[in-house]
Design a protein around this motif. Structure first.
Motif: not given
Length: 332
Positions: A248-253, A260-263, A273-283
């Protein structure tokens, strides 16, 4: 060869202003045949493409050969617009009118044959030279490669050439007073060009350099040329993020410090770079879902401003797992 229907499909701009006719189809097909029949795997021809890398490591995937002189010198355009094709008694009956830049002279003997590729050309349509009057088409041309032997950036670590085909690059300037403090009331002492970036301290810059596996080269007074890995952002759901078995790491957004997590992909020199932002919830209702997601992200994935970005690199320095780059040369 083109039909009226297939030529219309790639010429929406022309068709919005003019009526395409069989005259245009016949003219385009004549040029396709002329271009393709004039190619040779043994030597480059005008209209061919070059995968060109200059002495600064800048890579141009589709440079255009505009002229070939009797002494074997090529006149090329690094970033061409779609070239106009014309008929000429020389050059196998073909001539080009090309805009773009920059322009360079290269030696024909130093090209290496790569293969074939489709290339976009254009001619004036049945309405003549007028606004939106160009008809575009594609023809097969040969592709060549050329890498300058004067490349100024050879990795001190691997011995390989740095090019923008595989890496990002930036010029960073040091702008501080004799005490290492920002000048003119600015918060920052390092400023990046080519790709924007600013850093308030050596610690911030070193963390960024480490995170993106950078290598630096001296570049003028108080400056350095920096080559670093490319980055790809991935927006993931909380579940996807929590299941990633990565450090786990950190990012400025967007003015937030996020978890964030980085591979690191060694083959492509890419940081994922992976981080939680908006995600799809179609229902769910979009606005309702966005409101709920904002709360989740703020509570579980947003950190306080006392947490630095790229904190994993900082920890590596503190534990002796990595060493900062010597930047004394940039400070005069």
């Amino acid at each position: 060869m083109y039909t009226l229907e297939s030529l219309k499909e790639i010429n929406n701009r022309f068709c919005r202003s003019h009526e395409m006719t069989e005259y245009d189809v016949e003219k385009v097909n004549e040029y396709v045949e002329l271009i393709e029949n004039s190619r040779s795997k043994l030597e480059s021809k005008i209209g061919d493409m070059i995968q060109y890398t200059n002495e600064y490591g800048e890579y141009f995937e589709k440079a255009h050969i505009d002229e070939i002189y009797e002494d074997g010198e090529l006149y090329i355009c690094e970033r061409p617009y779609v070239p106009f094709v014309g008929i000429n008694e020389n050059n196998n009956g073909i001539s080009y009118s090309t805009s773009g830049g920059a322009w360079e002279y290269l030696s024909k003997e130093k090209l290496t044959y790569v293969g074939k590729s489709k290339k976009r050309f254009c001619v004036w349509g049945n309405c003549g030279a007028c606004a939106d009057g160009a008809v575009e088409f594609e023809a097969d041309v040969n592709v060549w490669s050329y890498t300058s032997s004067e490349n100024k950036f050879i990795s001190k670590i691997t011995g390989n050439l740095y090019t923008t085909k595989e890496f990002n690059r930036m010029i960073i300037h040091y702008y501080a007073n004799e005490y290492g403090q920002p000048k003119d009331g600015s918060e920052y002492i390092y400023f990046g060009r080519l790709n924007n970036g600013v850093w308030k301290s050596d610690k911030e810059l070193q963390a960024w350099l480490r995170t993106f596996r950078a290598e630096v080269f001296e570049w003028g007074k108080n400056g350095m040329f920096v080559w670093y890995w490319k980055n790809e952002d991935h927006h993931v759901t909380p579940t996807e993020f929590d299941n990633l078995k990565l450090p786990e790491d950190t990012i400025l957004k967007n003015a937030r410090i996020l978890r964030c997590k980085r591979k690191y992909d060694e083959d492509t020199h890419t940081v994922h770079t992976y981080y939680v932002w908006y995600w799809d919830e179609p229902d769910k209702d979009f606005y309702k879902a966005a409101e709920e997601q904002n709360k989740i992200r703020k509570k579980f994935y947003t950190l306080g401003w006392h947490i630095p970005q790229n904190q994993l690199a900082i920890k590596e320095f503190e534990l002796g797992k990595a060493q900062p780059i010597n930047l004394d040369f940039i400070k005069g």
